[in-house]
Enzyme design. Structure first.
Site, mmCIF file in Angstrom:
data_model
loop_
_atom_site.group_PDB
_atom_site.id
_atom_site.type_symbol
_atom_site.label_atom_id
_atom_site.label_comp_id
_atom_site.label_asym_id
_atom_site.label_seq_id
_atom_site.Cartn_x
_atom_site.Cartn_y
_atom_site.Cartn_z
ATOM 1 N N LYS A 101 38.597 48.891 47.801
ATOM 2 C CA LYS A 101 37.151 48.650 47.798
ATOM 3 C C LYS A 101 36.814 47.246 48.329
ATOM 4 O O LYS A 101 35.885 47.095 49.092
ATOM 5 C CB LYS A 101 36.571 48.734 46.375
ATOM 6 C CG LYS A 101 36.647 50.084 45.735
ATOM 7 C CD LYS A 101 35.893 50.098 44.417
ATOM 8 C CE LYS A 101 36.415 49.121 43.371
ATOM 9 N NZ LYS A 101 37.786 49.376 42.895
ATOM 10 N N ARG B 22 30.863 49.875 36.366
ATOM 11 C CA ARG B 22 32.165 50.456 36.043
ATOM 12 C C ARG B 22 32.093 51.364 34.825
ATOM 13 O O ARG B 22 33.101 51.966 34.465
ATOM 14 C CB ARG B 22 33.144 49.322 35.739
ATOM 15 C CG ARG B 22 34.255 49.165 36.769
ATOM 16 C CD ARG B 22 35.064 47.981 36.315
ATOM 17 N NE ARG B 22 36.335 47.836 36.932
ATOM 18 C CZ ARG B 22 36.608 46.936 37.876
ATOM 19 N NH1 ARG B 22 35.663 46.187 38.375
ATOM 20 N NH2 ARG B 22 37.838 46.801 38.303
ATOM 21 N N ARG C 22 49.950 43.925 46.586
ATOM 22 C CA ARG C 22 48.768 43.175 47.056
ATOM 23 C C ARG C 22 48.943 41.667 46.836
ATOM 24 O O ARG C 22 49.438 41.228 45.806
ATOM 25 C CB ARG C 22 47.546 43.672 46.279
ATOM 26 C CG ARG C 22 46.285 42.931 46.633
ATOM 27 C CD ARG C 22 45.078 43.715 46.291
ATOM 28 N NE ARG C 22 44.839 43.815 44.854
ATOM 29 C CZ ARG C 22 43.767 44.397 44.338
ATOM 30 N NH1 ARG C 22 42.881 44.965 45.132
ATOM 31 N NH2 ARG C 22 43.611 44.451 43.037
ATOM 32 N N ARG D 83 47.574 38.585 41.936
ATOM 33 C CA ARG D 83 46.653 38.537 40.806
ATOM 34 C C ARG D 83 47.397 38.906 39.528
ATOM 35 O O ARG D 83 48.225 39.811 39.526
ATOM 36 C CB ARG D 83 45.510 39.541 41.035
ATOM 37 C CG ARG D 83 44.499 39.044 42.017
ATOM 38 C CD ARG D 83 43.533 40.104 42.450
ATOM 39 N NE ARG D 83 43.071 41.002 41.406
ATOM 40 C CZ ARG D 83 42.074 41.868 41.553
ATOM 41 N NH1 ARG D 83 41.436 41.936 42.722
ATOM 42 N NH2 ARG D 83 41.700 42.670 40.591
ATOM 43 N N ARG E 20 44.699 49.322 33.685
ATOM 44 C CA ARG E 20 43.512 49.386 34.552
ATOM 45 C C ARG E 20 43.263 50.812 35.036
ATOM 46 O O ARG E 20 42.118 51.251 35.128
ATOM 47 C CB ARG E 20 43.694 48.451 35.751
ATOM 48 C CG ARG E 20 43.615 46.995 35.346
ATOM 49 C CD ARG E 20 44.118 46.093 36.432
ATOM 50 N NE ARG E 20 43.213 46.044 37.561
ATOM 51 C CZ ARG E 20 43.572 45.655 38.771
ATOM 52 N NH1 ARG E 20 44.823 45.310 39.008
ATOM 53 N NH2 ARG E 20 42.693 45.597 39.734
HETATM 54 P P1 AMP Z 1 38.236 43.794 40.095
HETATM 55 O O1 AMP Z 1 38.469 42.598 40.941
HETATM 56 O O2 AMP Z 1 36.944 44.498 40.428
HETATM 57 O O3 AMP Z 1 39.418 44.733 40.062
HETATM 58 O O4 AMP Z 1 38.031 43.268 38.596
HETATM 59 C C1 AMP Z 1 39.066 42.587 37.923
HETATM 60 C C2 AMP Z 1 38.867 42.695 36.433
HETATM 61 O O5 AMP Z 1 37.611 42.091 36.051
HETATM 62 C C3 AMP Z 1 38.787 44.106 35.881
HETATM 63 O O6 AMP Z 1 40.093 44.663 35.658
HETATM 64 C C4 AMP Z 1 38.027 43.870 34.580
HETATM 65 O O7 AMP Z 1 38.865 43.263 33.606
HETATM 66 C C5 AMP Z 1 37.013 42.807 34.993
HETATM 67 N N1 AMP Z 1 35.785 43.448 35.522
HETATM 68 C C6 AMP Z 1 35.262 43.291 36.761
HETATM 69 N N2 AMP Z 1 34.132 43.985 36.889
HETATM 70 C C7 AMP Z 1 33.919 44.610 35.707
HETATM 71 C C8 AMP Z 1 32.920 45.491 35.229
HETATM 72 N N3 AMP Z 1 31.893 45.888 35.999
HETATM 73 N N4 AMP Z 1 33.031 45.957 33.958
HETATM 74 C C9 AMP Z 1 34.041 45.573 33.153
HETATM 75 N N5 AMP Z 1 35.030 44.755 33.542
HETATM 76 C C10 AMP Z 1 34.981 44.263 34.818
#
Ligand code: AMP
Length: 266
Positions: free
Chosen positions: A43, A122, A161, A194, A205
């Site tokens: 994404k 989410r 990644r 990460r 996740r």
């Molecule tokens: P991402 O970079 O979008 O994969 O987000 C990394 C982490 O941030 C996720 O695994 C969650 O722990 C937290 N996170 C990001 N966006 C959200 C969201 N909309 N709702 C809940 N947790 C989030």
């Protein structure tokens, strides 16, 4: 390349105190997209490519948490410290914290440059809050794109990644390696893995995605906004699959706005 305020995204990454370095270009119909899909489906990469083509700003809630995490501990609120701990474990951050953070950045949703939301909403509760806010502001979504990929491919993507510490460009040690190991081709920054891309967090996740985020596919398909796209192949191939799908929606939305404007002038 389309221009926009994605240059530093300060208003998004820092919140109300941040000012974007470039003003968005005027658009008759701004692109307002939501990207859905399991972690690792690509994404973020698609959001960057779509930003380059369409000019709308790439808004990732994960980036907001990572930006907060890179600031000293003493500058973080207790809610943000808890959020960062959830993130490290691979768990979702509580809806109330996420919504507070998005709500105080609502100027980014109203921005006339448009937006590409990546990683938000989410959960159903987040999607409902967003829909209510957009309705109250008179904003409409162009499309919701859900990227689909089998679980084994997702795990391979996440584990390989690597991200640039400076410009956030994303690489993969096998599929998209940098020219020099550990170094970003674009800006020379150092590449890192990460914390939440480590195997123990990946499993958590993916479970969180199945439990909390997958139901959003039904939520948006009921609204007729959803486009499901296969996320196999190179980022450019996936983009080529995405553009015609969202273009049809954008054109019909633009036509709808012109029609409404013409009706209002009668
Ligand atoms: P991402 O970079 O979008 O994969 O987000 C990394 C982490 O941030 C996720 O695994 C969650 O722990 C937290 N996170 C990001 N966006 C959200 C969201 N909309 N709702 C809940 N947790 C989030």
């Amino acid at each position: 390349m389309a221009s926009s305020n994605n240059g530093n995204r300060a208003a998004w990454l820092q919140g109300p105190s941040g000012h974007c370095e470039l003003a968005p270009t005027d658009k008759v119909t701004p692109w307002r997209l939501i990207l859905l899909g399991a972690p690792g489906v690509g994404k973020g990469t698609q959001a960057d490519l779509l930003h380059q083509r369409l000019g709308a700003c790439h808004l990732s809630t994960g980036d907001v948490f990572r930006a907060a995490g890179s600031r000293p501990d003493c500058e973080q609120s207790p809610a943000m410290r808890d959020a960062l701990a959830s993130m490290r474990r691979g768990e979702l951050v509580p809806d109330s914290t996420v919504w507070e953070l998005v709500r105080e950045r609502r100027a980014c949703l109203q921005c006339r440059g448009g937006f590409i939301l990546d990683g938000f909403p989410r959960t159903l509760s987040q999607a409902v809050s967003l829909a209510q806010l957009m309705k109250s502001e008179g904003l409409s979504l162009t499309a919701v794109v859900s990227y689909e990929l089998p679980a084994e491919a997702i795990v391979a993507r996440l584990a390989g990644r690597r991200t640039c510490q400076k410009c956030k460009a994303v690489y993969h040690i096998v599929e998209r390696p940098p020219q020099l190991e550990g170094q970003c081709d674009r800006c020379g920054g150092k590449l890192f893995q990460r914390e939440d891309d480590r195997p123990e967090s990946i499993e958590v996740r993916l479970e969180a995605y199945e439990r909390s985020t997958r139901p959003l596919i039904d939520f948006y398909s009921n609204s007729g906004l959803l486009r499901q796209i296969e996320a196999t192949g190179s980022p450019e191939q996936i983009l080529d699959r995405t553009l015609p799908e969202i273009d049809a929606r954008h054109l019909s939305q633009g036509a709808q706005q012109l029609w409404t404007a013409a009706e209002n002038r009668r």
